[in-house]
Design a protein around this motif. Sequence first.
Motif, short mmCIF file in Angstrom:
data_model
loop_
_atom_site.label_atom_id
_atom_site.label_comp_id
_atom_site.label_asym_id
_atom_site.label_seq_id
_atom_site.Cartn_x
_atom_site.Cartn_y
_atom_site.Cartn_z
N VAL A 98 22.84 -58.49 50.02
CA VAL A 98 23.10 -57.50 48.91
C VAL A 98 23.60 -56.03 49.57
O VAL A 98 22.90 -55.38 50.45
CB VAL A 98 21.77 -57.40 48.17
CG1 VAL A 98 21.95 -56.40 46.94
CG2 VAL A 98 21.17 -58.59 47.50
N LYS A 99 24.73 -55.68 49.29
CA LYS A 99 25.31 -54.49 49.54
C LYS A 99 24.25 -53.28 49.45
O LYS A 99 23.58 -53.40 48.26
CB LYS A 99 26.69 -54.17 49.22
CG LYS A 99 27.88 -55.35 49.75
CD LYS A 99 29.13 -54.71 49.18
CE LYS A 99 29.94 -55.91 49.84
NZ LYS A 99 31.50 -55.66 49.30
N LEU A 154 20.55 -50.29 46.33
CA LEU A 154 19.99 -49.10 45.77
C LEU A 154 20.04 -48.76 44.13
O LEU A 154 19.00 -48.45 43.64
CB LEU A 154 20.83 -47.74 46.22
CG LEU A 154 20.80 -47.30 47.79
CD1 LEU A 154 21.91 -46.52 48.26
CD2 LEU A 154 19.24 -46.83 47.92
N GLY A 155 21.05 -49.42 43.82
CA GLY A 155 21.18 -49.53 42.29
C GLY A 155 20.14 -50.36 41.67
O GLY A 155 19.50 -50.04 40.59
N ILE A 156 19.65 -51.64 42.40
CA ILE A 156 18.72 -52.31 41.69
C ILE A 156 17.17 -51.50 41.92
O ILE A 156 16.38 -51.61 40.87
CB ILE A 156 18.57 -53.62 42.68
CG1 ILE A 156 19.52 -54.47 42.36
CG2 ILE A 156 17.40 -54.34 42.20
CD1 ILE A 156 19.75 -55.71 43.46
N VAL A 213 12.32 -55.70 45.05
CA VAL A 213 13.42 -56.29 45.76
C VAL A 213 14.56 -55.51 46.13
O VAL A 213 15.19 -55.85 47.18
CB VAL A 213 13.89 -57.51 44.49
CG1 VAL A 213 15.40 -58.15 44.99
CG2 VAL A 213 12.93 -58.82 44.34
N GLY A 214 14.70 -54.31 45.25
CA GLY A 214 15.99 -53.55 45.55
C GLY A 214 15.54 -52.66 47.00
O GLY A 214 16.29 -52.78 47.79
N ILE A 215 14.16 -52.42 47.16
CA ILE A 215 13.80 -51.65 48.29
C ILE A 215 13.97 -52.75 49.61
O ILE A 215 14.31 -52.28 50.67
CB ILE A 215 12.31 -51.24 48.40
CG1 ILE A 215 12.30 -50.02 47.11
CG2 ILE A 215 11.86 -50.68 49.62
CD1 ILE A 215 10.65 -49.70 46.88
N PHE A 216 13.62 -53.71 49.39
CA PHE A 216 13.55 -54.97 50.33
C PHE A 216 14.96 -55.14 50.99
O PHE A 216 15.10 -55.25 52.14
CB PHE A 216 12.93 -56.24 50.09
CG PHE A 216 12.59 -57.19 51.03
CD1 PHE A 216 11.63 -57.05 51.98
CD2 PHE A 216 13.34 -58.19 51.39
CE1 PHE A 216 11.21 -58.04 52.76
CE2 PHE A 216 13.18 -59.08 52.37
CZ PHE A 216 11.83 -59.08 53.15
N ASN A 249 19.82 -54.07 55.00
CA ASN A 249 20.81 -53.55 55.43
C ASN A 249 20.82 -52.83 56.46
O ASN A 249 21.82 -52.33 57.23
CB ASN A 249 21.61 -52.75 54.14
CG ASN A 249 22.04 -53.67 53.16
OD1 ASN A 249 23.46 -54.12 53.30
ND2 ASN A 249 21.40 -54.09 51.85
N LEU A 250 19.68 -52.18 56.75
CA LEU A 250 19.53 -51.35 57.96
C LEU A 250 19.69 -52.13 59.43
O LEU A 250 19.58 -53.23 59.24
CB LEU A 250 18.09 -50.54 58.14
CG LEU A 250 17.85 -49.60 56.86
CD1 LEU A 250 16.46 -49.11 56.87
CD2 LEU A 250 18.93 -48.69 56.62
N PRO A 251 19.97 -51.50 60.52
CA PRO A 251 20.17 -52.13 61.73
C PRO A 251 18.55 -52.45 62.18
O PRO A 251 18.01 -51.57 61.92
CB PRO A 251 20.96 -51.39 62.86
CG PRO A 251 20.86 -50.02 62.04
CD PRO A 251 20.85 -50.26 60.34
#
Length: 345
Positions: A200-201, A206-208, A246-249, A254-256
């Motif tokens: 999820v991009k 962030l939007g979720i 789910v959005g936060i997860f 997406n982070l390295p």
Amino acid sequence: MKKRDSRFEMVRIISMLFIVMYHFTMYGNWTNDSINTVKIQFFRPWGQVGVALFVMITGYFVANRQTDFSKAWKRIKKLWVKTLFYSWIILICSFIFYFGIFEKHDYLYAIFPVIFDEYWFITSYIVLILLTPVLNMIVEKWDRKNLIILIGIILIFADVVPFIKNNGTPNAPLGNMFSVGAMLAPYLIAAFIRKYNVKVKIGWALGITVLGVLLEYTSLFVLKHGIMTLDISSFTFGLLPLITAVGIFCIFLNLPSFHSKFINWIAAGVLASYLITENPLFRMYFWQKLLNVGRFQDPTWKFILMGILIAIVTVLVCSLIDKVYEIVYSKVYKLIKMKFNIIKK
């Protein structure tokens, strides 16, 4: 030994901060006429977000493993012992320092905290782990379509029906929002993300997250102003906080990947903040007498700032306390193991 990915350890810390902030809202000695206001309920949505995040970490890393009930028991054995330790220590302290007047069954629950559900989260989490042989088999064997259908069914009956009924009793098909039923969806969602490598991009993630937060706070305002007859806190459980979680997860996915000894060190002990401050014999004393958080009720900026600061300090201090527990546990375990080996010989 494989190093823990600090992205997920950060999520673990954040999840516990959310839970402690929720308890700040729940147990503070607020004035009676303000308890049902949006301000006092400000941190309430984040409690269930924290629970869902904590369970999602488990689902992400455990659901892809081959397991049986013996392995599941090994996973929960140390948690069971830790729960007993904190519960018994607080029970002893309650006699020494007199935290309050309690019923006889409260002491019975303190002696057998897991069996008698002294901490709903711990008991339900242990049951969830004991169910992982079945859940993991489903994740492994079922295809994408059937997993989505299963998650959808669980979302309806575990995350929508209970908060609509909202009468505090476990009469929904999978129990109320303080049961193992509330943990099934986040576990399976995280397992699904891991199995199918769902990406999820960051923008969508962030939007979720923002969508979930907006829906939760909008519900507080809507319910407060009498547009609906449900309790003001109704939508702080179930589907909406799960959307936020789910959005936060997905944001952290997406982070390295990175490794931080400090973050991992703190994260390893954060559960102690729940076991200490949520103990039924201690929680009201902690929030109302020891901290007296009611003095931070006004103005609003102080209420929000102190809620966040108290959560941070509480989690850090309890994590440090847990380091002492780990030293004691390690030494006692080695001693018992050594004596057991001697007896076997």
